[in-house]
Write a protein that holds these residues in place. Structure first.
Motif, PDB file in Angstrom:
ATOM      1  N   ILE A 929       0.764  -1.320  -0.023  1.00  0.00           N
ATOM      2  CA  ILE A 929       0.088  -0.075  -0.144  1.00  0.00           C
ATOM      3  C   ILE A 929       1.052   1.189  -0.025  1.00  0.00           C
ATOM      4  O   ILE A 929       1.795   1.322   0.733  1.00  0.00           O
ATOM      5  CB  ILE A 929      -1.082   0.008   1.351  1.00  0.00           C
ATOM      6  CG1 ILE A 929      -1.616  -1.206   1.223  1.00  0.00           C
ATOM      7  CG2 ILE A 929      -1.583   1.237   1.264  1.00  0.00           C
ATOM      8  CD1 ILE A 929      -2.827  -1.399   0.043  1.00  0.00           C
ATOM      9  N   LYS A 931       0.898   5.580  -0.851  1.00  0.00           N
ATOM     10  CA  LYS A 931       0.205   6.869  -0.761  1.00  0.00           C
ATOM     11  C   LYS A 931       0.707   7.619  -1.810  1.00  0.00           C
ATOM     12  O   LYS A 931       1.772   8.253  -1.483  1.00  0.00           O
ATOM     13  CB  LYS A 931      -0.303   7.245   0.519  1.00  0.00           C
ATOM     14  CG  LYS A 931      -1.312   8.698   0.680  1.00  0.00           C
ATOM     15  CD  LYS A 931      -1.325   9.008   2.057  1.00  0.00           C
ATOM     16  CE  LYS A 931      -2.379  10.327   2.080  1.00  0.00           C
ATOM     17  NZ  LYS A 931      -2.387  10.976   3.452  1.00  0.00           N
ATOM     18  N   ALA A 975      -0.289   3.807   6.961  1.00  0.00           N
ATOM     19  CA  ALA A 975      -1.286   4.024   6.252  1.00  0.00           C
ATOM     20  C   ALA A 975      -2.798   3.724   6.615  1.00  0.00           C
ATOM     21  O   ALA A 975      -3.718   4.079   5.885  1.00  0.00           O
ATOM     22  CB  ALA A 975      -1.161   3.233   4.741  1.00  0.00           C
ATOM     23  N   TRP A1027      -4.470   6.371  -3.242  1.00  0.00           N
ATOM     24  CA  TRP A1027      -4.101   4.992  -2.455  1.00  0.00           C
ATOM     25  C   TRP A1027      -3.686   3.920  -3.614  1.00  0.00           C
ATOM     26  O   TRP A1027      -4.589   3.701  -4.364  1.00  0.00           O
ATOM     27  CB  TRP A1027      -4.800   4.620  -1.604  1.00  0.00           C
ATOM     28  CG  TRP A1027      -5.310   5.395  -0.421  1.00  0.00           C
ATOM     29  CD1 TRP A1027      -6.336   6.393  -0.301  1.00  0.00           C
ATOM     30  CD2 TRP A1027      -4.304   5.773   0.850  1.00  0.00           C
ATOM     31  NE1 TRP A1027      -6.081   7.230   0.737  1.00  0.00           N
ATOM     32  CE2 TRP A1027      -5.092   6.605   1.481  1.00  0.00           C
ATOM     33  CE3 TRP A1027      -3.222   5.163   1.242  1.00  0.00           C
ATOM     34  CZ2 TRP A1027      -4.693   7.211   2.839  1.00  0.00           C
ATOM     35  CZ3 TRP A1027      -2.836   5.549   2.636  1.00  0.00           C
ATOM     36  CH2 TRP A1027      -3.487   6.449   3.105  1.00  0.00           C
ATOM     37  N   PRO A1184      -7.468   2.484   3.798  1.00  0.00           N
ATOM     38  CA  PRO A1184      -7.767   1.934   2.360  1.00  0.00           C
ATOM     39  C   PRO A1184      -7.958   0.385   2.558  1.00  0.00           C
ATOM     40  O   PRO A1184      -8.195  -0.125   1.563  1.00  0.00           O
ATOM     41  CB  PRO A1184      -6.265   2.547   1.664  1.00  0.00           C
ATOM     42  CG  PRO A1184      -5.252   2.212   3.007  1.00  0.00           C
ATOM     43  CD  PRO A1184      -6.160   2.788   4.239  1.00  0.00           C
TER      44      PRO A1184
END
Length: 1433
Positions: A929, A931, A975, A1027, A1184
Motif C-alpha cells: 500500500i 500513498k 497508512a 492510494w 484504504p
C-alpha cells in the motif's frame, strides 16, 4: 486464369466421386479381354449417369442426385502404405509426360498488331498496345483494359490437374477416395458361378479385414457387395445364364445382383457398322494405386535425360501411360451399340438400386451412432442446422483460431465419434447432399481443433469450404479463410504438399469462378516452392493469367510471372513451355525497361524542346526523369534537377500560374498524422504529467481498443448506465490506422498539428523554404468558395502583413528552412491555430523548391545562376480512405471511402484539464500500500464537471478524503487506521459490520470528488490523495488511467473530453499466502463448532535487498456469512516474523456470523473480523484496507463470472422432473460445501533507504469459496484461455448422479467412550464396553442416514486381534436440519490390547420425496483408540 473446358461445379464434383472396387474371376477377365479392356476399363465411359437419383436424409427429406459419376477401378492390394505427403518418382514422371504431351497447336492463327516498336500478340487473341517513350503508356493500358476478356486456354494445366487428382493416395484422415462398394464379377460360363462368387466375397473380406494389406482403403467395414454375372452372348448358354441369375436373385436379392450381357458382335469389324470408341479418352486415366510403374531411376533435374526420354513427343507421337498402345486392333471390337446400352443400364441399376440405398442406410446409421455417442437430443442434421444457421443464414462461418506450431501426431481409432462424423460428411458430399455435408464438416472441424488433430482439422476445413461453395441457392458465401487455413496447415504444420496442392487447385478454381482473380493469384503464388519445378511453373503461369484477367489488368505483373514460370519450366525440363512463356512476356517488356538509356533520351528531348520553344514538353520530360527512381549518378541527377528548375521557372513566368504542382519531394499522404490540442506541459519538480497522446507516441491498435472500452464505460456511467446512441470516442490523434470516416472535432484557440512525410528520391540534397500548410476555411452558414480561394493566396504569399493576422480565421505557422539529405525521409510538423468556429480543410503544402548547394565550385557562372533560382509551388494532400467492401458494387469495383482527418470542425471553447501525479511510485511489492497524490488543473476558460476515472486495473488504486496542501508526510506514519490494544488481551477477534455501498458502486468507474457541485472552475486546481496497491502478480504491469470530464452546457458538439495516462509498475514478490478451510470435527451445534482456517504464509521476496523480513501484524476476514474468531496457534509469542524463504502457518477458528437461511435487510453488509498479531489493531473496514478489499473482491468475482461464461454451458431445463431434481441436489450440495470467506493478511516490512528507515505496509487477499479447496493470493497466469477458445461446442449436460466428493460431508460422527478400560479376563473372557455414537447433521435439510456396524476394516496397526460389535448392528434414521442423534452401542473385546473402534460405516443422502438417491459414505474421522487392560496384570 485460363479458360477451362468444364465448369467449376463439374470440376469439383468430378474430383470427389464414389469409389467402387472390382474383383473378377479369371474367366470373367478373359471375356472382357476380348475387347482389349479389363472390366473396370469396360465400364469407365459409362460411369456418368444421365438420369437423376434420389435418396432421403436422416430427416426423411428427399434429395436429388444429378449428373453423378462413379469411379470403378480394379482392386490391387498393397502391403506398403502409400506415402501421403509426396508423390512417387513414377507418378512425377507421369505428370511430366502429361504436361509435355500437351502443347499449343502448331500453326495456330495469331494476330499481331504493331504500334511503333511495341507488339502484343497471343495465340487466341491479339491485344493492341503501343509504347511511346514516356507519355502514351497510360493510354495503352486503357485500350487494353477496354478490350475483350483474355481467354487463352492452357490444356496442359488441365491435363496436369486431372492426372494429379487421380494420383492422390488414400489417406487416413479422410474417406473420399476409399472404396464404398465392390463389384464381384463372375462369368456365366463358370462351372460353379455361385461358388466363385463365394470365393470372391471371401477374397474381398480378406483384403479388407485381414490387416495384411495397407491398400486399398475401404470406407466402412460393411462394404456393399454387388454380384455381377457376366454373360458372353456370342458363346455362352443363355438359358443357363438365366437359371444362374434366378438363383442369384434368391440368394442376394433382386437389388444385389445383375446379369450383364456383352460380346454380341460376331462379324468382323470391317463388315459391320462403324462403332465409336468411347474408351480412347479414358484409358490414360489409370487409378493412382497402379501408377507406380516405369520406376526407372533418373535425375529429376537432368535436362538431357528428360529430352531423351521424351524425344517421341517432339516427333508428334504422344506416349500413353497404360502401356497397351503397342498392341494393334481397336478396343471394344466385340461390342455393339446394344452392348453399350446394356453396360450403361447396368451402371445405372447398380447405382440407383444398390449404391445409393447403401449410402442412404449408412448415413442414417452413422447419424444414429453420432447422436448416441455424443448424447444429442435430436438428429445431427437438425442440431447442426440450428447451431450453424444452415437453413437460411447468409452469414459466413467464423474464422478459425490460430494453428499450433506442431502437427500433434494424433490418430483416432476407427470407431471414434469424430471419424464417424467425418464419414457421414464424406458420404453426404459424395451423393451431393452438400448442406448436411457442410454441417458435419463444420462439427468435425471443431472437434479436431479441440483435440489439436491438425491434419484432420485441415481436411474438414477444406471440405467444408467446398461444400459451402457447392450448395445450390445457398446464401452462405464461400469461406475463403477455411481454405487458406487448410492450405497453411497442410503445408506448414503437416508438411504435406500433396494435400496442400489439391486444396490450392480447388480453391483457385472456385475463386476464379467468383471473379476473385487477385486472391486466386496470391494463393497460387504462395504454393510455389523448390521441391517441384513443374508444379511451380504451372501455378505461376496460372497466376499470370489471373493478373491479365482482372478487371484492372496488370500487364507487367502478367509478364513478370510469366518470366518466373518460364524459368521454372526450364528447370523442370519443359523447354517448349519455357520458350512460350518468355515469348509472351517479351511482348510487354519490349521497349518498356526504365534504363539509363531512356533517362538520357528523356533529358535530351527536354533540352531540345526548350530550345525550340516548347517548354511544356520539356517540363514534362524532365518531370518524367525526376519522378521515377533513377539509376543515374548523383552528379547527373544534380544536372537534371538544375535544368528542370530553370525550365520550370521560365514556364511559370510565361503562363502566370502562381502555385503549380511540384514533383519533388515525394509526399506520402497516407502517412500524414494529425494531432489536436496543446502540447503537454513538462514536469514541474516532483510533478509528473499525464502521458496522454502525442505525435511522439507510436499508434498501438490493441491499446486503442483498450482506451475505447474504458471510454465507453465512462460514457455509460455518465448517462445512466447506457452508452449514448451518438457516442463517438475522443480522437486527439489521427493517422492511417484510426477511424477517419467522420469529421474530427477541434476547439477554438487550440492548435492543430499536421505531420507530413517528405521523401527525397534523388541522390542530391533538396532545399525547401517557406514551408506551410494550404487550407480552406468555411464559416457556418457560408459557402466558403471565395474565402477558400483568398486563403490560398494569403498562405502562398510572403506573409509579411502581420498586422492582418488578427483578422484571419486561422493562423498558419511557417518553417523557413527545411533541408532533405539525399534519399532521406523526413517529417515536418506544421501548425494551424483556428480563431473562429467553422469547417477547416487542409488541402496541401506550399513551399519554395531549390537545389541545395554542393561542395564543388568548379562549375561555370551559368550553372551557378541556375542553382540560385528557386521555384514556388505546392503539392496536394490527397488521402485515400479504406477500401469499401460492403455492397455488391463495392466488391465488383475498386472503391474507397472518405478520409476526413484533414477536415476538422472547429467548435466553441470547451473545458481542458491537465492531470499531474505526485510521489507516484514505479516499483511496488505485491500487495504493498502506497500513498500518492493526483492534481487536476482546469487550464481553460470553461468550468468542467462530472470528473470520473476508469482503469484497466480498478483494484490498483482508490481515492481517499481531502488532502492537506503539503503532500509531505512522516515516513513512519501508518497508512491504516489503528487502535491500541490492552496488554494481555484475550486474543478474540474484533468484529465490525460495513456496507459495500459505502465504498463506491460495484463498477469499474470511480467518481472523483473535485470542485463540489459546481465542478472545477477555470484556472483552479484540486489535489487528492491516491492510494495504490501493488499488483498480486509479479512482473511489469502496464496500468492505464482514463480521466473523463464533461462540459457544463449540454448539447455541445464536444460533450466530453478525456485525459489518458499510462504507467508501468514493476511488481516484486512479497509474501505468498495460501489458505484452506475444513469443517470443524466437533458438532456444529456446539459453540466452538464451525470451521478451521489454515493460513500458510511464505516469504518469496528475493529481488529486494533491503527487505529482509516481513511482520504479519494482523489477519482479518470479510464475509457476509463467516468471521474469524481467534487464532488457535500453540505458539506463545504473538509477533510473527517471516524471513526470506521462510514459512509460517497459522490456524484460526471461524464461526458463522449469520444463519444461511436468514434474509438480511441489507444484502451488501459484510462482517469484518480482525485478529491482531501485535499490540495494535488495524481497522480493516476503514480506508484504504476496506476499499482494496471490495475492489479486489469485485475483480475476482468478475473473473470467476468470465470463466464460468467461457466454460461449457449445459442446456437449460425444460420442465423435466429428473433435471429439476438434479439441480435441486446440486443446490443443496453446493450450499453445504459453500464457505465464501475472504482472508486479509496485513504485513509490514522495514527497509533502510538513504540512512532512513521506512515502513512498507501491504495487504494480501485470499478468497475461500468452498471447504477443502485451497486458495492463494498469487494471481494465476491466464494460460488456459487459449484452450477455452478452442472449445467451440458446448459439452452435453452431466448425468444426474450424486457428487460423492461433496456429499461425503453431510453428517459428522463422533464416538464417546472411556479411553481406558480394565477387565478381569480370567473371571470373564468377554469384555463389553459401552460406546455412544453421536451423529450431527451439517446441512439445512433432512438427511437419511444408515449406520452399519458390520463394516470391516484392516487395522492391524493398533492390534493384531480384532473386536466385534454386539447388539443391533444396522440403524436407519432421518436427521432433521442441523439435528443430532445419539446411538448407544456396545463393543466386545476378547483380549487386552489397543483397539481402533472407529469402524462404523455411516452413509447418508439428502431426503427427497420426489426421488431416491444412493447414499454416500461419510468421511471417517481419525482413529478412536481404546486401551483394554487386564486387571490381573
Amino acid at each position: 486464369m485460363a479458360q477451362c473446358v468444364q465448369s467449376v461445379q463439374e470440376f469439383v464434383q468430378d474430383s470427389f466421386v464414389p469409389m467402387v472396387a472390382v474383383l473378377c474371376s479369371d474367366e470373367a477377365e478373359r471375356l472382357t479381354r476380348k475387347n482389349r479392356l479389363n472390366f473396370a476399363e469396360l465400364l469407365r465411359p459409362f460411369c456418368r449417369l444421365t438420369s437423376e437419383g434420389h435418396l432421403r436424409d436422416p430427416n426423411n427429406q428427399l434429395q436429388v442426385v444429378k449428373n453423378l459419376r462413379i469411379c470403378v477401378t480394379k482392386v490391387t492390394p498393397g502391403a506398403a502404405p502409400p506415402s501421403g505427403s509426396a508423390l512417387s518418382p513414377g507418378q512425377r514422371r507421369r505428370l511430366d509426360r502429361v504436361v509435355l504431351s500437351c502443347q499449343p497447336q502448331e500453326g495456330a492463327v495469331t494476330t499481331a498488331v504493331a504500334a511503333g516498336d511495341y507488339d502484343l500478340s497471343f495465340s487466341d487473341e491479339a491485344l493492341k498496345s503501343s509504347a511511346p517513350w514516356f507519355s502514351s503508356w497510360r493510354e495503352t493500358l486503357t485500350e487494353v483494359r477496354a478490350s475483350k476478356l483474355f481467354s487463352a486456354t492452357t490444356p496442359w494445366f488441365e491435363a496436369y490437374r486431372e492426372n494429379f487428382l487421380q494420383l492422390m493416395p488414400a489417406s487416413e484422415h479422410e474417406f473420399l477416395n476409399h472404396y464404398l462398394a465392390c463389384l464381384l464379377v463372375v462369368s456365366s460360363g463358370e462351372s460353379a458361378p455361385v461358388e466363385q462368387f463365394v470365393k470372391l466375397s471371401q477374397e474381398q473380406h480378406r483384403i479388407q479385414h485381414s490387416g495384411d494389406y495397407a491398400t486399398p482403403k475401404w470406407f466402412i467395414p460393411n462394404t456393399l457387395k454387388y454380384y455381377v454375372l457376366l454373360h458372353d452372348v456370342s458363346q455362352g448358354d443363355q438359358q443357363r445364364a438365366e437359371t444362374v441369375y434366378e438363383d442369384m436373385k434368391q440368394r442376394y436379392g433382386p437389388a444385389g445382383c445383375y446379369l450383364l450381357k456383352i460380346n454380341s458382335r460376331t462379324l468382323p469389324a470391317e463388315q459391320n457398322e462403324q462403332i465409336p470408341d468411347p474408351w480412347s479418352q479414358y484409358l490414360h486415366r489409370n487409378h493412382p494405386q497402379s501408377q507406380d510403374e516405369d520406376d526407372v531411376p533418373a535425375e529429376e533435374n537432368d535436362v538431357g535425360a528428360g529430352e531423351d526420354r521424351h524425344s517421341a513427343d517432339t516427333e508428334g507421337k504422344r506416349p500413353e501411360a497404360n502401356g497397351e498402345e503397342s498392341t494393334t486392333g481397336p478396343r471394344g471390337a466385340c461390342l455393339t451399340l446394344d452392348d453399350h446400352d446394356h453396360i450403361r443400364q447396368f451402371v445405372q441399376e447398380f447405382t440407383f438400386r444398390g449404391l445409393l440405398p447403401h449410402v442412404e442406410k449408412n448415413i442414417r446409421q452413422l447419424n444414429d451412432q453420432v447422436v448416441s455417442r455424443k448424447g444429442l437430443s435430436r438428429s445431427l442434421f437438425t442440431a447442426t442446422k440450428k447451431w450453424f444457421g444452415g437453413g437460411g443464414g447468409g452469414k459466413a462461418p467464423e474464422k478459425s483460431v490460430g494453428e499450433p506450431k506442431n502437427a500433434g501426431g494424433l490418430l483416432y481409432p476407427p470407431e471414434a465419434p469424430e471419424l464417424q462424423i467425418r464419414k457421414m460428411a464424406d458420404l453426404c458430399f459424395l451423393v451431393q447432399h452438400y448442406e448436411l455435408a457442410y454441417n458435419c464438416y463444420h462439427t468435425a472441424k471443431k472437434d479436431f481443433l479441440s483435440d489439436q488433430a491438425m491434419l484432420y482439422a485441415a481436411g474438414a476445413l477444406e471440405m467444408a469450404a467446398v461444400s459451402a461453395f457447392l450448395q445450390p441457392g445457398s446464401a452462405r458465401p464461400y469461406p475463403t479463410h477455411y481454405m487458406d487455413t487448410a492450405i497453411q496447415t497442410y503445408r506448414d504444420v503437416c508438411r504435406n504438399m500433396v494435400l496442400a496442392e489439391r486444396c490450392a487447385l480447388l480453391s483457385a478454381e472456385i475463386l476464379k469462378s467468383q471473379g476473385k482473380y487477385s486472391e486466386a493469384a496470391t494463393l497460387l503464388i504462395k504454393m510455389t516452392s523448390e521441391d517441384s519445378d513443374l508444379r511451380s511453373a504451372l501455378l505461376l503461369e496460372q497466376a499470370a493469367h489471373c493478373f491479365i484477367n482482372m478487371r484492372t489488368r496488370m500487364l507487367r505483373k502478367f509478364a513478370f510471372h510469366m518470366i518466373l514460370a518460364g524459368h521454372r519450366f526450364s528447370k523442370a525440363g519443359q523447354k517448349r513451355h519455357a520458350l512460350r512463356c518468355y515469348c509472351q512476356a517479351m511482348q510487354v517488356y519490349k521497349g518498356r525497361s526504365w534504363s539509363l538509356a531512356e533517362d538520357h533520351i528523356n533529358f535530351t528531348i527536354g533540352r531540345q524542346s526548350f530550345t525550340l520553344g516548347q517548354p511544356d514538353k520539356a517540363v514534362h520530360a524532365f518531370k518524367h526523369i525526376l519522378t521515377n527512381d533513377s539509376r543515374q549518378t548523383a552528379s547527373q541527377q544534380g544536372a537534371f534537377l538544375r535544368e528542370y528548375l530553370y525550365v520550370y521557372k521560365t514556364v511559370m513566368n510565361q503562363t502566370g500560374v502562381s502555385l503549380p504542382n511540384l514533383p519533388l519531394p515525394c509526399i506520402h499522404s497516407a502517412a500524414t498524422r494529425v494531432y489536436f490540442g496543446h502540447e503537454r506541459r513538462p514536469a514541474e519538480g516532483e510533478k509528473q504529467a499525464a502521458t496522454h497522446v502525442s505525435l511522439d507516441q507510436e499508434y498501438d491498435a490493441e491499446q486503442a481498443a483498450v482506451w475505447r472500452r474504458l471510454e465507453e464505460r465512462l460514457a455509460a456511467a455518465a448517462n445512466g448506465g447506457t452508452v449514448p446512441a451518438n457516442f463517438r470516442p475522443s480522437q486527439c490523434y489521427l493517422d492511417s490506422r484510426t477511424d477517419n470516416l467522420h469529421h474530427p472535432l477541434a476547439v477554438v484557440e487550440e492548435p492543430m498539428v499536421v505531420e507530413v512525410m517528405f521523401r527525397n528520391p534523388l541522390k542530391v540534397p533538396l532545399a525547401l523554404s517557406r514551408l506551410s500548410l494550404l487550407w480552406k476555411f468555411r464559416r457556418h452558414g457560408h459557402t466558403g468558395e471565395d474565402a477558400a480561394e483568398e486563403t490560398e493566396e494569403e498562405t502562398a504569399a510572403d506573409q509579411d502583413a502581420a498586422d492582418h493576422q488578427g483578422e484571419e480565421p486561422v493562423t498558419t505557422e511557417t518553417i523557413l528552412d527545411f533541408h532533405l539529405a539525399p534519399e532521406e525521409t523526413k517529417m515536418a510538423r506544421l501548425r494551424l491555430l483556428p480563431h473562429r468556429t467553422g469547417c477547416l480543410t487542409v488541402t496541401g503544402v506550399v513551399y519554395d523548391l531549390a537545389a541545395a548547394p554542393v561542395p564543388e565550385t568548379g562549375e561555370d557562372e551559368g550553372t551557378q545562376k541556375v542553382e540560385s533560382v528557386p521555384v514556388s509551388g505546392k503539392q496536394d494532400l490527397k488521402i485515400r480512405g479504406p477500401r469499401l467492401n460492403r455492397t455488391k458494387e463495392d466488391k465488383m469495383f475498386v472503391r474507397y471511402g472518405p478520409d476526413r482527418r484533414l477536415e476538422p470542425i472547429i467548435t466553441p471553447p470547451a473545458p481542458l484539464m491537465e492531470v499531474f501525479f505526485l510521489q507516484f511510485p514505479t516499483a511496488l511489492l505485491c500487495g504493498e500500500i502506497r500513498k500518492a497524490y493526483v492534481e487536476f488543473c482546469n487550464v481553460s476558460a470553461v468550468p468542467l464537471r462530472g470528473l470520473r476515472v476508469a482503469s484497466t486495473h480498478p483494484d490498483f488504486f482508490t481515492f481517499g478524503g481531502p488532502a492537506p496542501p503539503d503532500p509531505a508526510s512522516p515516513d513512519n506514519c501508518s497508512a491504516y487506521k489503528t487502535l491500541a490494544l490492552a496488554a494481555g488481551g484475550s486474543g478474540e477477534a474484533r468484529r465490525t459490520p460495513a456496507s459495500a455501498d459505502n465504498f463506491g458502486p460495484a463498477s469499474d468507474v470511480t467518481d472523483v470528488p473535485v470542485g463540489g457541485d459546481g465542478g472545477l472552475l477555470p484556472g483552479r486546481s484540486a489535489r487528492l490523495p491516491l492510494w495504490l496497491r501493488g499488483p498480486d502478480r509479479e512482473g511489469v504491469h502496464q496500468i492505464s488511467f482514463l480521466f473523463y470530464y464533461q462540459s457544463p452546457e449540454k448539447g455541445d458538439k464536444i460533450s466530453h473530453r478525456v485525459v489518458r495516462h499510462s504507467v508501468f509498475i514493476c511488481a516484486s514478490h512479497s509474501l505468498s499466502v495460501r489458505a484452506s478451510a475444513c469443517p470443524s470435527a466437533v458438532a456444529p451445534q456446539r459453540q466452538d463448532g464451525g470451521a478451521l482456517v489454515f493460513v500458510d504464509v511464505e516469504n518469496i521476496n528475493t529481488s529486494e535487498a533491503g527487505v529482509r523480513e516481513f511482520h504479519i501484524v494482523q489477519v482479518s476476514s470479510g464475509s457476509q456469512h463467516w468471521s474469524l474468531n481467534k487464532c488457535i496457534n500453540p505458539a506463545k509469542e504473538k509477533d510473527c516474523k517471516v524471513s526470506s524463504r521462510e514459512r509460517a502457518k497459522l490456524c484460526f477458528r471461524a464461526t458463522p456470523c449469520k444463519p444461511p437461511q436468514d434474509a438480511s435487510d441489507d444484502a451488501n453488509v459484510f462482517t469484518f473480523s480482525d485478529v491482531s498479531m501485535g499490540n495494535e489493531l488495524i481497522v480493516s473496514s476503514a480506508t484504504p484496507c476496506g476499499d482494496f478489499f471490495f475492489r479486489c473482491r469485485r475483480t475476482s468475482e468478475s473473473r470467476r463470472a468470465d470463466a464460468s461464461r467461457s466454460g461449457s454451458r449445459t442446456p437449460s431445463g425444460s420442465g423435466n422432473p429428473d433435471e429439476d431434481a438434479r439441480e435441486e441436489l446440486q443446490r443443496v450440495v453446493g450450499k453445504c460445501n459453500q464457505l465464501d470467506l475472504d482472508i486479509i493478511v496485513i504485513w509490514k516490512a522495514f527497509v533502510v533507504e538513504d540512512n532512513k528507515q521506512l515502513i512498507l505496509e501491504g495487504q494480501l487477499h485470499v478468497a475461500l469459496q468452498a471447504f477443502g479447496k485451497e486458495a492463494t493470493s498469487l494471481t494465476p497466469k491466464q494460460e488456459s484461455q487459449e484452450m477455452v477458445l478452442l472449445k467451440f461446442k458446448s459439452e452435453p449436460p452431466p448425468p444426474a448422479t450424486l457428487p460423492s466428493a461433496q456429499l461425503a460431508q453431510l453428517v459428522k460422527s463422533n464416538l464417546q467412550y472411556s479411553e481406558t478400560h480394565a477387565h478381569d479376563f480370567a473371571a470373564n473372557s468377554v469384555c463389553v464396553v459401552p460406546v455412544c455414537l453421536v451423529l450431527s447433521n451439517c446441512c439445512w435439510t433432512d438427511v437419511d442416514v444408515t449406520v452399519d456396524l458390520r463394516h470391516k476394516t484392516i487395522s492391524s496397526e493398533w492390534s493384531e486381534c480384532s473386536f466385534t460389535w454386539v447388539g443391533q448392528t444396522r440403524y436407519k434414521l432421518t436427521l432433521g436440519p442441523r439435528g443430532t442423534h445419539r446411538l448407544q452401542l456396545r463393543a466386545c473385546f476378547l483380549r487386552p490390547g489397543v483397539y481402533n473402534i472407529n469402524t462404523p460405516a455411516v452413509r447418508a443422502a439428502p431426503a427427497s420425496p420426489a426421488a431416491q438417491y444412493d447414499q454416500v459414505a461419510q468421511r471417517n474421522g481419525g482413529p478412536a483408540l481404546v486401551v483394554i487392560a487386564d486387571a490381573n496384570q
